[in-house]
Design an enzyme around this catalytic site. Structure first.
Site, PDB file in Angstrom:
ATOM      1  N   GLY A   1     -29.750  69.827 -63.139  1.00 30.96           N
ATOM      2  CA  GLY A   1     -28.541  70.617 -63.377  1.00 30.96           C
ATOM      3  C   GLY A   1     -28.748  71.450 -64.614  1.00 30.96           C
ATOM      4  O   GLY A   1     -29.026  70.890 -65.684  1.00 30.96           O
ATOM      5  N   GLU A   2     -28.641  72.783 -64.506  1.00 31.81           N
ATOM      6  CA  GLU A   2     -29.055  73.600 -65.652  1.00 31.81           C
ATOM      7  C   GLU A   2     -28.123  73.429 -66.857  1.00 31.81           C
ATOM      8  O   GLU A   2     -28.467  73.827 -67.960  1.00 31.81           O
ATOM      9  CB  GLU A   2     -29.221  75.077 -65.282  1.00 31.81           C
ATOM     10  CG  GLU A   2     -27.967  75.798 -64.871  1.00 31.81           C
ATOM     11  CD  GLU A   2     -27.923  76.008 -63.366  1.00 31.81           C
ATOM     12  OE1 GLU A   2     -28.361  75.095 -62.630  1.00 31.81           O
ATOM     13  OE2 GLU A   2     -27.451  77.078 -62.942  1.00 31.81           O
ATOM     14  N   ASN A   3     -26.950  72.843 -66.645  1.00 31.19           N
ATOM     15  CA  ASN A   3     -26.083  72.565 -67.789  1.00 31.19           C
ATOM     16  C   ASN A   3     -26.502  71.315 -68.568  1.00 31.19           C
ATOM     17  O   ASN A   3     -25.831  70.949 -69.527  1.00 31.19           O
ATOM     18  CB  ASN A   3     -24.618  72.459 -67.338  1.00 31.19           C
ATOM     19  CG  ASN A   3     -24.417  71.443 -66.231  1.00 31.19           C
ATOM     20  OD1 ASN A   3     -25.223  71.360 -65.307  1.00 31.19           O
ATOM     21  ND2 ASN A   3     -23.356  70.683 -66.310  1.00 31.19           N
TER      22      ASN A   3
ATOM     23  N   SER B   1     -32.719  72.214 -71.463  1.00 32.22           N
ATOM     24  CA  SER B   1     -32.594  72.380 -70.019  1.00 32.22           C
ATOM     25  C   SER B   1     -33.325  73.637 -69.549  1.00 32.22           C
ATOM     26  O   SER B   1     -34.015  73.620 -68.524  1.00 32.22           O
ATOM     27  CB  SER B   1     -31.118  72.469 -69.634  1.00 32.22           C
ATOM     28  OG  SER B   1     -30.978  72.472 -68.237  1.00 32.22           O
TER      29      SER B   1
ATOM     30  N   ASN C   1     -33.922  72.583 -58.496  1.00 36.57           N
ATOM     31  CA  ASN C   1     -32.590  73.038 -58.879  1.00 36.57           C
ATOM     32  C   ASN C   1     -31.948  73.708 -57.674  1.00 36.57           C
ATOM     33  O   ASN C   1     -32.530  74.623 -57.086  1.00 36.57           O
ATOM     34  CB  ASN C   1     -32.691  74.023 -60.061  1.00 36.57           C
ATOM     35  CG  ASN C   1     -31.315  74.430 -60.568  1.00 36.57           C
ATOM     36  OD1 ASN C   1     -30.544  75.089 -59.868  1.00 36.57           O
ATOM     37  ND2 ASN C   1     -31.009  74.032 -61.782  1.00 36.57           N
TER      38      ASN C   1
END
Lengths: 218, 215, 215, 218
Positions: A46-48, A88, A23
């Protein structure tokens, strides 16, 4: 000569291994993917809610339903996958990220990191940073070695509110690469042309200097 | 069964002073029509649980700019200067949550889990006043479930029973908040007949959804 | 990246005495080829974490019948008389978990959640020796995360990166155990090229999967 | 005259409302869906990971990837959905089931239920039963009023290991319908031709008998 940001990004890129799940935060960390050596393919998270982030799309190709963790239009490489936010962060918190690369305001000799808040000033919120530093196998802080006025950002003790306690694995600046060990900060590499003293003079904690200190990639 | 109603009928379900969960991340996957309707009707004094406040002109930010929000539970406000201004001026209360903790608290609310132990935030201001507990020599923080009176979800597609399909990162918090609201309203781009979505394609079972509104 | 290996190479990853999570519910969604291979190789002394032990001639039951299992963590053994016999005879240790608690413990293991509070089992023998805590006047039980050395998953389809697609109720525990094993082996019916599965179709991201075996 | 099992199932079916999400256990509970009044459509939940269970398929139509919570081949109606086991029990535990209907070995005056284990004998495991009784809005126990040898199954205090404490909402037997209240067991309806005394004589706790007791459907 490359600029500081690129030097930092390049030296971090060299730490990543083929197949890693990584990340990358906003700013210098984003640049890391530009410097991956040939044959080293990392999967970007992507943390979203996605794995397999690729280069940003042209404006005309942007998908309104797809953004990166900075809110900017994003694209996925073949093999990408999308999932909800709980999933996530289950990836992050569950230790499935090989590395997270993020910016720092302050790091200290215990591996504490402050990068989310300056009381009375910057109150953007921590977003996913606290989860990332708590969960990733390696927490690599990418930052310029000193503040604009020359004050050290690598301190005996962070003064700002912490993002995580004892979480930092490695600090990469334009001057050096430092590993956090239980005994303190170990100088692993320094930029070409600099001496250990140059680095120490801009670093508050006394660095542990092994017999052999590598030279950073340019 | 047909859960499709008009936008106006959906807005009638949302009242002044309520706690709302709203989907979206930086205005991607945010129910724009319902938000516009809340602004138009000036439904105010709201407590909002959502990841962020989008932008001043997009997403949940519109509610902040219209001064309809009393309190936010969120992880990030950096993309909306007006939220920062209201927060600094003491006009808006904010409870910051680490993003993963926020997502997990929403999930817990919908899943009947009263609390959970996370490593996130241990030793930070987020831990202030919260219990900790050690498991296998590592310290974890107790975080609790979140609920809402109304959850407003954005999806790509719905059948008339409310089975939802999301697209790309517009999924984000939407499936989670759909499980944690007493009333669940889904704003969707496309409405299809029951049976048109294969059971394996469904990303949120329709049993959670009370009302469907065409975006 | 290509994670596809032979069944024999996959079996080499599984050792005597290990703790394995195995997917499936009543033998639906169970990795039959890998199980047959374990029986063939007589990899024994295993601790198995799975919902049930299937039937004497199908699913995880084959491992029980072959006396390869030392301990089960499961929710139900009613469909396999041989499991009941071994349990009553003291030949097989069993820790019963409520099915939802078992699923949640697997998820917690993969999600970095050390423990969670559930209302399930409060006041029953399941609560013996476990902590309880009250939230809003209701009592909850603390349950902890589960992990495995190897998780063996059954999926319908995989691309070579390991992105998985499940079918119908053969999904069950499979996506959960895939998050909670140090090594994850997926047995799949169909293997396609990377890019052939749309990102929104993926039910388990390939980052969890180490090895793929054709069923 | 209908048999006991059908009478129990029919009277439970009449308690369900259009739009309800319901989980039906094995045995008598499964029969409930045969008796739903016209216009009452309930969505059936299978705890192994689906909503929208329909009538069992013909053997030649059975899908090897689709079973019900008893492990038998199942089919989904249009609008059905599949999900993993954590999600399935999030539905149950999260209070999204309007009702769960399951069998009972013993129920007592406090609404305690025992239906999963007879020490030294039946050790099938609780499966999803403990989650179902802890999470559903209504817990309806469907069982024959007394054991084969005539001993009461509705007791002052359960003797078997419990499935849930204070969880039962309603008990439906071939003799009566009983609601569990905080004051005790309330007799809501009795089978045609039976008297309150008939029911009480086969029931250990003293029943609360309201002024009006309805007659069960035949």
């Amino acid at each position: 000569m490359a600029n500081s940001r690129d030097i930092i990004a390049k030296n971090i890129a060299l730490m990543l291994k083929d197949g890693d799940l990584v990340n990358l935060g906003i700013g210098i960390p984003t640049l890391v993917s530009n410097f991956l050596p040939e044959g080293v393919h990392v999967t970007l998270h992507g943390e979203n809610g996605c794995t397999g982030l690729g280069p940003a799309p042209k404006p005309e190709d942007a998908d309104p339903d797809l953004c990166n963790a900075g809110g900017a239009p994003a694209a996925l490489i073949p093999g990408g996958a999308c999932f909800d936010s709980a999933w996530s962060f289950a990836i992050i918190r569950g230790g499935h990220l090989d590395a997270t690369v993020l910016g720092g305001m302050e790091v200290d000799g215990k591996g504490n990191l402050a990068n989310w808040m300056v009381p009375g000033k910057l109150v953007a919120g921590m977003g996913g940073a606290m989860d990332l530093v708590a969960g990733a196998k390696k927490v690599i802080v990418a930052m310029e070695h000193a503040s604009k006025n020359g004050a050290p950002k690598i301190l005996n003790k962070c003064s700002l509110p912490l993002t995580g306690v004892g979480v930092v694995t490695t600090i990469v600046t334009e001057m050096c690469v430092i590993d956090v060990s239980k005994d303190g900060l170990v100088l692993k590499a320094i930029a070409p042309g600099l001496t250990v003293e140059d680095v120490q003079s801009k670093t508050e904690p006394k660095l542990i200097v092994p017999a052999k200190v590598a030279t950073m990639a340019e | 069964m047909n859960k499709v109603i008009s936008k106006e009928a959906a807005l009638d379900k949302i009242k002044d002073g309520q706690t709302l969960m709203i989907g979206g991340f930086a205005a991607v996957g945010t129910p724009a029509s319902i938000i516009a309707g809340i602004v138009e009707r000036k439904i105010g004094n709201l407590t909002i649980i959502a990841n962020d406040t989008g932008f001043p002109d997009k997403g949940i930010g519109l509610l902040v700019v219209a001064k309809l929000v009393k309190k936010m539970h969120c992880s990030h406000i950096g993309t909306n200067p007006e939220t920062i201004r209201q927060f600094n001026a003491g006009e808006l209360e904010i409870e910051f949550n680490p993003q993963g903790t926020l997502a997990e608290r929403m999930r817990a609310g919908g899943a009947g889990i009263a609390g959970f132990y996370t490593p996130t935030g241990v030793g930070t201001v987020i831990a202030d006043g919260k219990e900790t507990k050690d498991f296998n020599g590592k310290t974890y923080l107790l975080e609790t479930a979140l609920h809402a009176e109304v959850s407003i979800v954005k999806a790509h597609k719905a059948d008339k029973f409310g089975n939802l399909v999301f697209r790309r990162t517009a999924k984000n918090f939407n499936p989670l908040i759909a499980t944690a609201g007493d009333i669940v309203i889904a704003e969707v781009e496309e409405i299809v007949e029951i049976g048109d979505i294969d059971p394996d394609e469904v990303m949120l079972p329709g049993i959670y959804v009370d009302y469907i509104v065409k975006a």
